[in-house]
Design a protein around this motif. Structure first.
Motif, short mmCIF file in Angstrom:
data_model
loop_
_atom_site.label_atom_id
_atom_site.label_comp_id
_atom_site.label_asym_id
_atom_site.label_seq_id
_atom_site.Cartn_x
_atom_site.Cartn_y
_atom_site.Cartn_z
N THR A 1 -33.41 -16.31 10.30
CA THR A 1 -33.20 -17.22 9.17
C THR A 1 -33.04 -18.67 9.62
O THR A 1 -33.53 -19.59 8.97
N CYS A 2 -32.36 -18.90 10.73
CA CYS A 2 -32.04 -20.27 11.15
C CYS A 2 -33.08 -20.85 12.11
O CYS A 2 -32.82 -21.87 12.76
N GLU A 3 -34.26 -20.26 12.20
CA GLU A 3 -35.29 -20.74 13.13
C GLU A 3 -35.50 -22.25 12.99
O GLU A 3 -35.66 -22.77 11.88
N THR A 4 -35.50 -22.94 14.11
CA THR A 4 -35.60 -24.40 14.13
C THR A 4 -36.61 -24.83 15.19
O THR A 4 -36.63 -24.28 16.30
N ALA A 5 -37.46 -25.78 14.85
CA ALA A 5 -38.45 -26.29 15.80
C ALA A 5 -37.79 -27.17 16.84
O ALA A 5 -36.89 -27.96 16.54
N VAL A 6 -38.23 -27.04 18.08
CA VAL A 6 -37.71 -27.83 19.20
C VAL A 6 -38.70 -28.94 19.52
O VAL A 6 -39.87 -28.69 19.78
N VAL A 7 -38.21 -30.19 19.52
CA VAL A 7 -39.04 -31.35 19.82
C VAL A 7 -39.04 -31.63 21.31
O VAL A 7 -40.08 -31.95 21.89
N ALA A 8 -37.90 -31.53 21.95
CA ALA A 8 -37.79 -31.80 23.38
C ALA A 8 -36.58 -31.08 23.93
O ALA A 8 -35.61 -30.81 23.22
N GLY A 9 -36.63 -30.78 25.22
CA GLY A 9 -35.53 -30.10 25.89
C GLY A 9 -35.89 -28.66 26.23
O GLY A 9 -36.89 -28.11 25.75
N GLU A 10 -35.08 -28.06 27.07
CA GLU A 10 -35.31 -26.69 27.52
C GLU A 10 -34.23 -25.79 26.93
O GLU A 10 -33.04 -26.04 27.08
N VAL A 11 -34.68 -24.72 26.27
CA VAL A 11 -33.78 -23.85 25.53
C VAL A 11 -33.31 -22.67 26.38
O VAL A 11 -34.10 -22.05 27.09
N ASP A 12 -32.03 -22.36 26.28
CA ASP A 12 -31.48 -21.12 26.81
C ASP A 12 -31.55 -20.10 25.68
O ASP A 12 -30.65 -20.01 24.85
N TYR B 1 -33.27 -20.30 17.90
CA TYR B 1 -32.35 -19.82 16.88
C TYR B 1 -30.96 -20.34 17.22
O TYR B 1 -30.28 -19.79 18.09
N PRO B 2 -30.55 -21.43 16.57
CA PRO B 2 -29.33 -22.14 16.98
C PRO B 2 -28.03 -21.38 16.71
O PRO B 2 -26.97 -21.84 17.12
N CYS B 3 -28.10 -20.23 16.04
CA CYS B 3 -26.87 -19.46 15.86
C CYS B 3 -26.39 -18.88 17.19
O CYS B 3 -25.19 -18.63 17.35
N VAL B 4 -27.33 -18.66 18.15
CA VAL B 4 -26.93 -18.10 19.44
C VAL B 4 -27.50 -18.86 20.64
O VAL B 4 -26.87 -18.90 21.70
N SER B 5 -28.70 -19.43 20.50
CA SER B 5 -29.35 -20.07 21.65
C SER B 5 -28.78 -21.45 21.91
O SER B 5 -28.23 -22.10 21.02
#
Length: 324
Positions: free
Chosen positions: A280-291, A309-313
């Motif tokens: 549900t909270c899927e968000t596009a990443v413009v820059a940076g490295e995601v864990d 998914y910013p609820c956990v990542s």
């Protein structure tokens, strides 16, 4: 019963639906029929999609669409009552009635059916729901398919009457009669061209993943109801999140989520599971490295690094820029 749409985000993001039917399809499983409150055409969806329902009190919960995808005016979901859950299923079972209005976000699909000539579907309990429209699609295109459907007992297994119409393509395995499905019988030998789809409890998914370890990459696709156990975050120091559209920056500290941080800074972002399982909270990443710490993305999708998914990542570095 009326929904206050502002409780879950801007009204433009939320459909207002009317409950047109409510029926028990197995012990502890209720199916809801839903239509647009104004009688309008509903957004299209594809097999494997889910619907985020916005329940009274602002709870947002995802449920797999299990009706006829070609019916442009009706949705159907089935909900297992989970008394040890977070309250969403109990509200649907106890408080939602025919004629009530509830909210829903447009359908999303984190479990898409890829084209193939052959499919093996594996379901455990309420995990049958996203597989029903997949079976309908396989039938439509003339694909060869089989379903193995396990559950605690027949009375708790939804849609058995509907599935019985497919004859010996469907193998029903109630645990109290037959034990658990013999996964080695179905997955021990690699069968060229077969795509495997599995949905159900974590134990089944883990067992199927282990049984498919010798199959070609990307053969197996799963959908989880609960998060996997996660290791500690890669970064244990604070990091900055920049919301690109507003230009606002916020610091995310250890123990806090990116979702909570951006919401505190004014981002209006829907969420549901809080565990990285629903999307549900899927968000596009413009820059940076995601864990990445979700249970949704494949290794290939994680390597692309264009969503999270910013609820956990979290962030692997000092700064993450999101399309918010």
């Amino acid at each position: 019963m009326e929904l206050v749409e502002a409780a879950a985000g801007p009204a433009a993001q939320v459909l207002t639906l009317r409950v047109t039917a409510k029926e028990y399809v197995a012990d502890g499983v209720v199916a809801l029929g839903l239509a647009h409150a104004d009688g309008a055409r509903l957004p299209d969806w594809t097999p494997g999609a889910h619907l985020d329902l916005v329940l009274p009190g602002g709870l947002v919960r995802p449920y797999s669409l299990c009706g006829d995808r070609w019916d442009a005016h009706h949705y159907r979901v089935a909900v297992l009552r989970e008394d040890a859950g977070r309250g969403g299923s109990a509200r649907i079972h106890d408080r939602i009635a025919v004629g009530d209005r509830i909210g829903a976000k447009r359908p999303r699909n984190n479990f898409p059916l890829v084209p193939s000539d052959r499919y093996l579907f594996l379901a455990g309990g309420i995990g049958i729901t996203p597989l029903l429209p997949m079976i309908q699609q396989a039938e439509l295109v003339g694909a060869d398919w089989q379903l193995v459907y396990g559950g605690r007992r027949r009375a708790s297994m939804a849609f058995l009457d509907q599935l019985a119409l497919h004859g010996d393509r469907v193998t029903v395995v109630p645990e109290d009669e037959c034990g658990r499905p013999d996964l080695n019988a179905w997955l021990g030998e690699v069968r060229a061209g077969v795509r495997v789809y599995c949905c159900g409890p974590a134990g089944l998914l883990d067992a199927v993943a282990a049984a498919c370890a010798h199959w070609p990459p990307y053969t197996l696709r799963t959908e989880r109801f609960a998060a996997r156990a996660r290791d500690a975050p890669v970064r244990d120091a604070p990091f900055e999140v920049v919301m690109a559209r507003s230009g606002t920056s916020v610091t995310v500290r250890p123990g806090a989520t990116v979702l909570d941080a951006v919401r505190s800074a004014g981002a209006d972002l829907l969420s549901s599971c809080g565990e990285g399982t629903c999307g549900t909270c899927e968000t596009a990443v413009v820059a940076g490295e995601v864990d990445h710490r979700d249970a949704l993305l494949t290794d290939e999708e994680r390597a692309t690094g264009d969503r999270m998914y910013p609820c956990v990542s979290r962030s692997r570095g000092e700064r993450l820029v999101l399309d918010l």
